[in-house]
Design a protein around this motif. Structure first.
Motif, PDB file in Angstrom:
ATOM      1  N   LEU A  59     -40.457  85.371 -30.583  1.00 55.04           N
ATOM      2  CA  LEU A  59     -40.269  85.350 -29.199  1.00 55.04           C
ATOM      3  C   LEU A  59     -41.460  85.485 -28.427  1.00 55.04           C
ATOM      4  O   LEU A  59     -41.349  85.063 -27.344  1.00 55.04           O
ATOM      5  N   SER A  60     -42.575  85.969 -28.991  1.00 56.50           N
ATOM      6  CA  SER A  60     -43.950  86.059 -28.233  1.00 56.50           C
ATOM      7  C   SER A  60     -44.478  84.727 -28.104  1.00 56.50           C
ATOM      8  O   SER A  60     -44.863  84.353 -27.174  1.00 56.50           O
ATOM      9  N   GLU A  61     -44.230  83.835 -29.246  1.00 58.93           N
ATOM     10  CA  GLU A  61     -44.436  82.456 -28.989  1.00 58.93           C
ATOM     11  C   GLU A  61     -43.829  81.675 -27.970  1.00 58.93           C
ATOM     12  O   GLU A  61     -44.310  80.779 -27.140  1.00 58.93           O
ATOM     13  N   GLU A  62     -42.490  81.854 -27.911  1.00 56.85           N
ATOM     14  CA  GLU A  62     -41.675  81.239 -26.753  1.00 56.85           C
ATOM     15  C   GLU A  62     -42.206  81.763 -25.512  1.00 56.85           C
ATOM     16  O   GLU A  62     -42.211  80.993 -24.681  1.00 56.85           O
ATOM     17  N   GLU A  64     -45.139  82.524 -24.429  1.00 58.29           N
ATOM     18  CA  GLU A  64     -46.402  82.271 -24.175  1.00 58.29           C
ATOM     19  C   GLU A  64     -46.046  80.588 -23.507  1.00 58.29           C
ATOM     20  O   GLU A  64     -46.694  80.092 -22.618  1.00 58.29           O
ATOM     21  N   ARG A  65     -45.234  79.980 -24.406  1.00 63.71           N
ATOM     22  CA  ARG A  65     -45.161  78.348 -24.139  1.00 63.71           C
ATOM     23  C   ARG A  65     -44.345  78.542 -22.657  1.00 63.71           C
ATOM     24  O   ARG A  65     -44.624  77.765 -21.893  1.00 63.71           O
ATOM     25  N   PHE A  66     -43.473  79.627 -22.505  1.00 63.50           N
ATOM     26  CA  PHE A  66     -42.757  79.658 -21.045  1.00 63.50           C
ATOM     27  C   PHE A  66     -43.690  79.652 -20.026  1.00 63.50           C
ATOM     28  O   PHE A  66     -43.756  78.982 -19.037  1.00 63.50           O
ATOM     29  N   GLU A  67     -44.554  80.448 -20.092  1.00 67.88           N
ATOM     30  CA  GLU A  67     -45.561  80.874 -19.244  1.00 67.88           C
ATOM     31  C   GLU A  67     -46.733  79.890 -19.072  1.00 67.88           C
ATOM     32  O   GLU A  67     -47.026  79.536 -17.740  1.00 67.88           O
ATOM     33  N   GLU A  68     -46.864  78.956 -20.167  1.00 67.84           N
ATOM     34  CA  GLU A  68     -47.617  77.852 -19.967  1.00 67.84           C
ATOM     35  C   GLU A  68     -47.028  76.650 -19.244  1.00 67.84           C
ATOM     36  O   GLU A  68     -47.997  75.783 -18.872  1.00 67.84           O
ATOM     37  N   THR A  69     -45.740  76.569 -19.169  1.00 68.20           N
ATOM     38  CA  THR A  69     -45.122  75.506 -18.387  1.00 68.20           C
ATOM     39  C   THR A  69     -45.165  75.418 -16.952  1.00 68.20           C
ATOM     40  O   THR A  69     -45.049  74.525 -16.308  1.00 68.20           O
ATOM     41  N   PHE A  70     -45.776  76.804 -16.247  1.00 71.68           N
ATOM     42  CA  PHE A  70     -46.148  76.837 -15.009  1.00 71.68           C
ATOM     43  C   PHE A  70     -47.625  76.428 -14.730  1.00 71.68           C
ATOM     44  O   PHE A  70     -48.436  77.017 -15.393  1.00 71.68           O
ATOM     45  N   ASP A  71     -47.801  75.779 -13.739  1.00 65.27           N
ATOM     46  CA  ASP A  71     -49.225  75.312 -13.486  1.00 65.27           C
ATOM     47  C   ASP A  71     -49.984  76.329 -12.753  1.00 65.27           C
ATOM     48  O   ASP A  71     -51.165  76.501 -12.818  1.00 65.27           O
TER      49      ASP A  71
END
Length: 101
Positions: A59-62, A64-71
């Motif tokens: 869940l933590s990795e997901e 982080e990936r979610f937050e990285e998708t936003f510029d």
């Protein structure tokens, strides 16, 4: 026998949520949304064991990936706005209106 399961947690408690889009399924166990996989009992057990041992890390990795998708932060804030109540949204709109006068 093959069955449709959640690729994240291995649950069979998945439902097809948008009939027009074959890949949109919802797992009622872990809130995963996306395509499901067909698996036998052995693969399902492996996924369930992995989920049980590594749930927090996954869940933590997901997240982080979610937050990285936003510029930038404003795009992330826009996504968070989807979770506001009507009153909170009205207040935000009033603030924006006042700022842009």
């Amino acid at each position: 026998m093959k069955k449709k399961i959640c690729p994240r947690c291995g649950s069979e408690n998945v439902k097809w949520i948008i009939p027009q889009v074959w890949s949109q399924w919802l797992c009622y166990n872990c809130d995963y949304t996306g395509p499901v996989i067909e698996a036998d009992d052995k693969l399902q057990k492996e996924i369930q064991e992995n989920w049980a041992l590594n749930k927090e890390e996954i869940l933590s990795e997901e997240k982080e990936r979610f937050e990285e998708t936003f510029d930038d932060e404003s795009e992330f804030d826009k996504k968070l706005d989807d979770d506001l109540t009507d009153e909170e949204m009205e207040k935000k709109l009033d603030q924006l209106f006042e700022e842009n006068k």
